[in-house]
Design a protein around this motif. Structure first.
Motif, PDB file in Angstrom:
ATOM      1  N   UNK A  66       0.821  -1.211   0.000  1.00 19.59           N
ATOM      2  CA  UNK A  66       0.000   0.000   0.000  1.00 19.59           C
ATOM      3  C   UNK A  66       0.854   1.259   0.000  1.00 19.59           C
ATOM      4  N   UNK A 117       2.934   1.951  -2.118  1.00 16.36           N
ATOM      5  CA  UNK A 117       2.934   2.372  -3.513  1.00 16.36           C
ATOM      6  C   UNK A 117       1.668   3.159  -3.837  1.00 16.36           C
ATOM      7  N   UNK A 118       0.600   2.762  -3.179  1.00  7.71           N
ATOM      8  CA  UNK A 118      -0.668   3.468  -3.371  1.00  7.71           C
ATOM      9  C   UNK A 118      -0.634   4.830  -2.680  1.00  7.71           C
ATOM     10  N   UNK A 119      -0.234   4.811  -1.415  1.00  8.94           N
ATOM     11  CA  UNK A 119      -0.236   6.035  -0.610  1.00  8.94           C
ATOM     12  C   UNK A 119       0.650   7.108  -1.235  1.00  8.94           C
ATOM     13  N   UNK A 124       1.563   7.416  -4.317  1.00  7.49           N
ATOM     14  CA  UNK A 124       1.225   7.866  -5.661  1.00  7.49           C
ATOM     15  C   UNK A 124      -0.091   8.636  -5.656  1.00  7.49           C
TER      16      UNK A 124
END
Lengths: 248, 243
Positions: B81, B83-85, B87
């Motif tokens: 996550x 990578x999610x946070x 981006x």
């Protein structure tokens, strides 16, 4: 401006290993670019740099004119990104997770509710909206990630293996969704499934060992070789062979 | 709402969605209460104040705060996550700040739940509630300082055990630096270092708060201590995001 993604001499080195080697290309509105390559070819690394997760070692990229190195937040606003494996926070509900992404993207109140409802409609998540994500099947989890990327209706979509782990019906739905959105967006998808490229992409880029080896519409690729599979094998294996010869 | 607060809100809800929060709070309350009444001689000393309680809280935080922070970035890496946070369109320092604020608010909740102690001393005598308040403020600042250290360590390693052990060790250094054992040892051999040790000691600053002294220089110390480690956290995160 029709070129929504501009990648300029993008390079990523990890120690002595060059994962992405001087890649340049552009993607215009209305294009669906299939990003192909064997495992470890640098697909995910390129996408991660494009999404602003990893800083490039050299070179840069622009999303809707915003430089990913100099204006990272502006670039990210224009982008919907589905990371590899579609990571989500397992303890959150589907609605809670999408609302979190929406709030960060500056939506609030009824606009936020509308966005979340619309994203769930597109990805057919309404049936599980109040379930914690950890209780969902792999296909649903992937669609939650996809809903997060579509939430703000971004002009640029970067999807790392969007149909991985979906059953044939769900794959079909996701491809339909991509096809429907295609005219007004620039979309980059990475995939291992070559039939998918023929099904949804208007253009295919094959990379091997960090370099672009082919950039052409899928139909053209199929004419050259017999099938996409053959072209893929020939290009990526011969590339590996040349490099080994160089080294020896 | 600022992105940092949105992140903090999500994080805080995450604590309570898993057993982490309940285990932490229960263990903290049991230990704080037990230590205050047994080792702290709460009744025997015959004084209506919370000195025994305040004496143990930093030691409890020394072990419990790293347990809280070890998963801060490690968990995001494990789930992917991170990578999610990172981006999402928010400056990276806002994500760092948000995670810290959530953990800090969580410590504040744990501290607030020790209110029966305050009620008890007020029923038994006439304590100086100003001193109690400043003591609680000191506890909160010590928690913040340890959290900032732990969060920065957590950004350095994917391994939660390493993050925990390193954070305890570092917090111990800052906690114990001002203790008489250390400063006396240093002042006989290296007097220069003794002053530095006192200067960076969290415990030394905390002592003032438990006596009811809220000095501006101590507040500045904690603010710059926390600020420095959050900055370090952001820098480390930037270099080791993908590991």
């Amino acid at each position: 401006m029709s070129e929504l993604i501009e990648i300029e001499r993008l390079t990523k080195r990890f120690g002595g290993f060059t994962a992405v080697d001087d890649i340049s290309f552009t993607v215009a509105r209305g294009e669906v670019l299939g990003f192909l390559g064997p495992n470890g070819a640098g697909k995910s690394t390129t996408m991660r740099m494009l999404a602003g997760f990893m800083p490039p070692s050299s070179g840069t990229a622009r999303i809707c004119g915003a430089d990913i190195v100099d204006q990272p937040v502006a670039a990210k606003r224009h982008l919907g990104f589905l990371p590899e494996g579609a990571p989500t926070y397992p303890e959150m509900t589907v609605t809670g997770f999408l609302e979190f992404a929406g709030r960060i993207r500056g939506f609030a109140g009824s606009a936020l509710d509308d966005r979340v409802a619309h994203a769930m409609l597109l990805t057919q998540l309404e049936g599980v909206r109040l379930q914690p994500i950890e209780t969902l099947s792999k296909g649903f989890k992937r669609r939650v990630g996809l809903a997060q990327a579509l939430l703000h209706d971004p002009p640029v979509l970067v999807l790392d293996e969007p149909t991985d782990g979906l059953d044939p019906n769900q794959k079909h739905e996701v491809r339909e969704l991509i096809r429907r959105m295609a005219p007004e967006k620039a979309i980059v998808i990475s995939t291992h499934i070559l039939e998918e490229v023929g099904a949804v992409c208007t253009r295919a880029i094959i990379i091997a060992r960090g370099r672009v080896v082919v950039d052409a519409p899928p139909a053209v690729l199929e004419e050259e070789g017999s099938t996409l599979d053959d072209v893929f094998r020939r290009l990526t294996l011969s590339e590996a062979a040349t490099v080994t010869e160089d080294a020896s | 709402m600022a992105p940092a607060l949105i992140v903090a809100r999500r994080e805080l809800a995450g604590y309570f969605a898993t057993p982490v929060a309940y285990v932490f709070i229960v263990i903290f309350l049991v230990l704080a209460g037990a230590l205050t009444f047994t080792l702290g001689n709460f009744f025997e000393r015959g004084q209506a104040d919370l000195q025994p309680f305040f004496a143990f809280v930093p030691w409890l935080f020394l072990f419990l705060v790293p347990a809280l922070t070890m998963r801060l970035w490690a968990e995001e890496r494990r789930l992917g996550t991170i990578e999610l946070l990172l981006t999402l369109p928010l400056p990276q320092w806002q994500a760092v700040l948000g995670k810290f604020l959530a953990a800090w608010a969580f410590c504040a909740i744990a501290l607030l739940l020790t209110f029966p102690l305050v009620v008890t001393v007020n029923l038994l005598g006439q304590p100086d509630n100003g001193v109690i308040l400043s003591g609680y403020l000191g506890c909160l600042l010590v928690a913040g300082a340890y959290l900032a250290v732990g969060a920065a360590v957590s950004a350095m390693t994917k391994n939660q055990v390493i993050a925990f052990v390193l954070a305890v060790a570092l917090c111990f250094v800052f906690g114990a630096a001002g203790s008489p054992v250390v400063t006396e040892f240093l002042s006989t051999r290296l007097p220069v270092l003794a002053d530095i040790a006192r200067g960076i000691s969290v415990a030394e600053r905390f002592g003032g708060f438990t006596r009811g002294l809220v000095a501006a220089r101590d507040l500045v110390f904690f603010a710059s201590f926390i600020g420095f480690f959050l900055f370090l956290n952001a820098v480390v995160l930037d270099h080791r995001k993908a590991d």
